[in-house]
Structure formats: C-alpha cells, structure tokens
Write a protein that holds these residues in place. Structure first.
Motif, mmCIF file in Angstrom:
data_model
loop_
_atom_site.group_PDB
_atom_site.id
_atom_site.type_symbol
_atom_site.label_atom_id
_atom_site.label_comp_id
_atom_site.label_asym_id
_atom_site.label_seq_id
_atom_site.Cartn_x
_atom_site.Cartn_y
_atom_site.Cartn_z
ATOM 1 N N UNK A 190 0.831 -1.207 0.000
ATOM 2 C CA UNK A 190 0.000 0.000 0.000
ATOM 3 C C UNK A 190 0.866 1.257 0.000
ATOM 4 N N UNK A 191 1.907 1.280 0.813
ATOM 5 C CA UNK A 191 2.775 2.459 0.878
ATOM 6 C C UNK A 191 3.410 2.743 -0.481
ATOM 7 N N UNK A 192 3.849 1.694 -1.156
ATOM 8 C CA UNK A 192 4.447 1.866 -2.483
ATOM 9 C C UNK A 192 3.403 2.367 -3.475
ATOM 10 N N UNK A 193 2.204 1.795 -3.409
ATOM 11 C CA UNK A 193 1.133 2.211 -4.314
ATOM 12 C C UNK A 193 0.732 3.655 -4.062
ATOM 13 N N UNK A 194 0.675 4.070 -2.817
ATOM 14 C CA UNK A 194 0.337 5.459 -2.511
ATOM 15 C C UNK A 194 1.346 6.413 -3.134
ATOM 16 N N UNK A 195 2.624 6.075 -3.034
ATOM 17 C CA UNK A 195 3.647 6.925 -3.641
ATOM 18 C C UNK A 195 3.387 7.127 -5.124
ATOM 19 N N UNK A 244 -3.681 0.996 11.190
ATOM 20 C CA UNK A 244 -2.981 0.805 9.917
ATOM 21 C C UNK A 244 -2.533 2.129 9.323
ATOM 22 N N UNK A 245 -3.352 3.163 9.473
ATOM 23 C CA UNK A 245 -2.974 4.485 8.968
ATOM 24 C C UNK A 245 -1.727 5.007 9.691
ATOM 25 N N UNK A 246 -1.721 4.854 11.003
ATOM 26 C CA UNK A 246 -0.562 5.311 11.767
ATOM 27 C C UNK A 246 0.693 4.539 11.365
ATOM 28 N N UNK A 247 0.542 3.251 11.101
ATOM 29 C CA UNK A 247 1.690 2.428 10.729
ATOM 30 C C UNK A 247 2.158 2.722 9.312
ATOM 31 N N UNK A 260 6.022 4.197 6.780
ATOM 32 C CA UNK A 260 6.368 3.285 5.690
ATOM 33 C C UNK A 260 6.480 4.013 4.359
ATOM 34 N N UNK A 261 5.747 5.105 4.199
ATOM 35 C CA UNK A 261 5.754 5.832 2.923
ATOM 36 C C UNK A 261 7.169 6.251 2.543
ATOM 37 N N UNK A 262 7.886 6.827 3.504
ATOM 38 C CA UNK A 262 9.249 7.257 3.225
ATOM 39 C C UNK A 262 10.210 6.089 3.119
ATOM 40 N N UNK A 292 5.657 14.130 7.082
ATOM 41 C CA UNK A 292 4.949 13.063 7.786
ATOM 42 C C UNK A 292 3.804 13.605 8.638
ATOM 43 N N UNK A 293 4.009 14.752 9.284
ATOM 44 C CA UNK A 293 2.937 15.321 10.112
ATOM 45 C C UNK A 293 1.711 15.658 9.263
ATOM 46 N N UNK A 294 1.952 16.139 8.050
ATOM 47 C CA UNK A 294 0.843 16.464 7.150
ATOM 48 C C UNK A 294 0.077 15.206 6.750
#
Length: 252
Positions: free
Chosen positions: A151-156, A189-192, A196-198, A242-244
């Motif tokens: 998911x993190x990769x797909x969001x990017x 899951x959102x917090x985790x 992971x995005x970065x 990340x805060x945003x």
C-alpha cells in the motif's frame, strides 16, 4: 511491449503475452492461478510455457497508465477504484498457499510477511482498458511481503507523492486520504503506514544504488539516467511531511 522497467523479450502473440521465464515462474503462475480461481480478474491468467521456454499469459487489453494516461487518475473516483483493486487483490491472496518449493524473485526485501505481495503496484504496471476493465501486470517480482508495504508503495505512485515539479500535487494529502478510505485502512494501519511511505520510497533509491554499483542491468542504466535521484528526492519530500500525512489520514 511496454510496462514496468524490464520489457526486453516480452512479446504479444495473438491474445497471449510471451516473456522470459525464470526460477520464480512456477510460483508466480501458482499465485496467478489462485487469483483467477477465487474470482480476481485484475491480473493476467497463466497458460503455461511455450516451446521456447517462455511463460505464456493472457493478454490484458488496454494501455499502461504511466505516463500518457496518468491524467485518468486525476478523478478521485478513479484513484479510489485503484485502491479498491489493490484491496481486492490483498483479500484474494489471503487464501493462497505457495508451493513448497516456491522460489521468488525478490528485488526489494519487504518489511513484514503476511501475504504474497505484488511488490510493484505502480502506474507503470496498471493497464486501463477501454471498457473499464483495469488490471495489474508484471507479477514476476511478486513475493513474500505485507499489505501495508504494498500500500505504501502504491500510494507513492498513484497519489502521487512526488517532489518532481511535473508530478507534485498541492492536493497530495487529500488524495492520500481518498486512497486510504477506499482501501479501508483502520486507524492503527494508517498510523503504521505513514512512516512506511518514506522507507518504502527510499528503499527503491537504495536498491538502484546497490544494483548500479554492481553493474546490474537495467538498474545501472536507470541509475545513470537519474532515477535514483528521483527516488531520493521523493523520499525526502515524503519524510519532511509526515505530520501532514498523519493529519490527513486521521482527520475526523
């Protein structure tokens, strides 16, 4: 044929696609067969190998989204469709048991291992059909991973979360929320996912750097063309905000 970063030797023959096979092919075909048998239609179906030893897959009609048709995803409903397509894959793969002798082509080791993940859910691997049938291709690097790593990769790629002036979006945070809502991420899951995005984006920079240092193609060429700089720039852009992302994903 185009799509992904490795298309050498990939050809269309009638309603099939032929591509070089490898030690991972039997496991990938087992995965794709499972997806087809449980009703997931957003992936090609494996048809074995031909007399040249190439894997044979059903041809997915349409055009790869990246880059010429990426504007299709400007519409939030389309972005949400992609998120749901990924969620449906993750639900479909839950019941998959890999063959006991399965070998996988792991390029970027994943954090976590709750599923067999696609590992490259990105616009360059999404085919948009003319009749609304969308599908993911290039499953050859599927392997043990986690839903949130996928998911993190797909969001990017799909939001996108990019520092590049041609792709950077003022509405990235709201689009990130659209994706998370459509996929169905809960609060934990959102917090985790946010950190992971970065990490997932930076992992691509590190992968290209290391393969380029070894002279491995096509990664050495991509590194020389500046793709490593792009991934590093995106990672820094994501990490600095990340805060945003937290505020967007956890807003009431």
């Amino acid at each position: 044929m185009s799509g992904g970063n490795v298309s050498a030797g990939v050809v269309r023959v009638g309603d099939t696609v032929r591509r070089p096979s490898g030690p991972w092919t039997p496991a990938v075909h087992a995965l794709l067969t499972h997806l087809y048998e449980v009703g997931y239609r957003a992936a090609p179906r494996p048809l074995g190998t031909d007399d040249q030893g190439r894997e044979v897959l059903t041809f997915v009609p349409g055009d790869v989204v990246w880059p010429d048709r990426f504007a299709l995803l400007d519409a939030e409903r389309r972005l949400a469709d992609v998120a749901r397509l990924i969620r449906d894959f993750h639900e479909a793969v839950r019941g998959f048991t890999p063959p006991p002798d399965a070998q996988w082509q792991v390029l970027v080791p994943a954090e976590g291992g709750d599923i067999i993940a696609h590992q490259d859910l990105a616009p360059w691997n999404l085919v948009a059909g003319d009749e609304g049938q969308w599908a993911f291709i290039d499953w050859d690097t599927a392997g043990p991973g986690s839903r949130l790593w996928d998911v993190a990769y797909a969001m990017h790629g799909f939001v996108p979360l990019s520092a590049h002036p041609d792709w950077r979006r003022a509405d990235a945070a709201s689009r990130l929320r659209v994706f998370a809502d459509a996929y169905g991420l809960d609060e934990a899951e959102r917090r985790h996912t946010v950190p992971l995005l970065g990490r997932r984006t930076r992992a691509m920079h590190d992968f290209l750097r290391d393969r380029a240092a070894q002279g491995v193609q096509p990664w050495a060429t991509l590194w020389a063309e500046g793709h490593g700089d792009a991934w590093r720039g995106d990672a820094e852009y994501i990490e600095q905000r990340e805060d945003e992302w937290v505020r967007a994903l956890l807003a009431g």
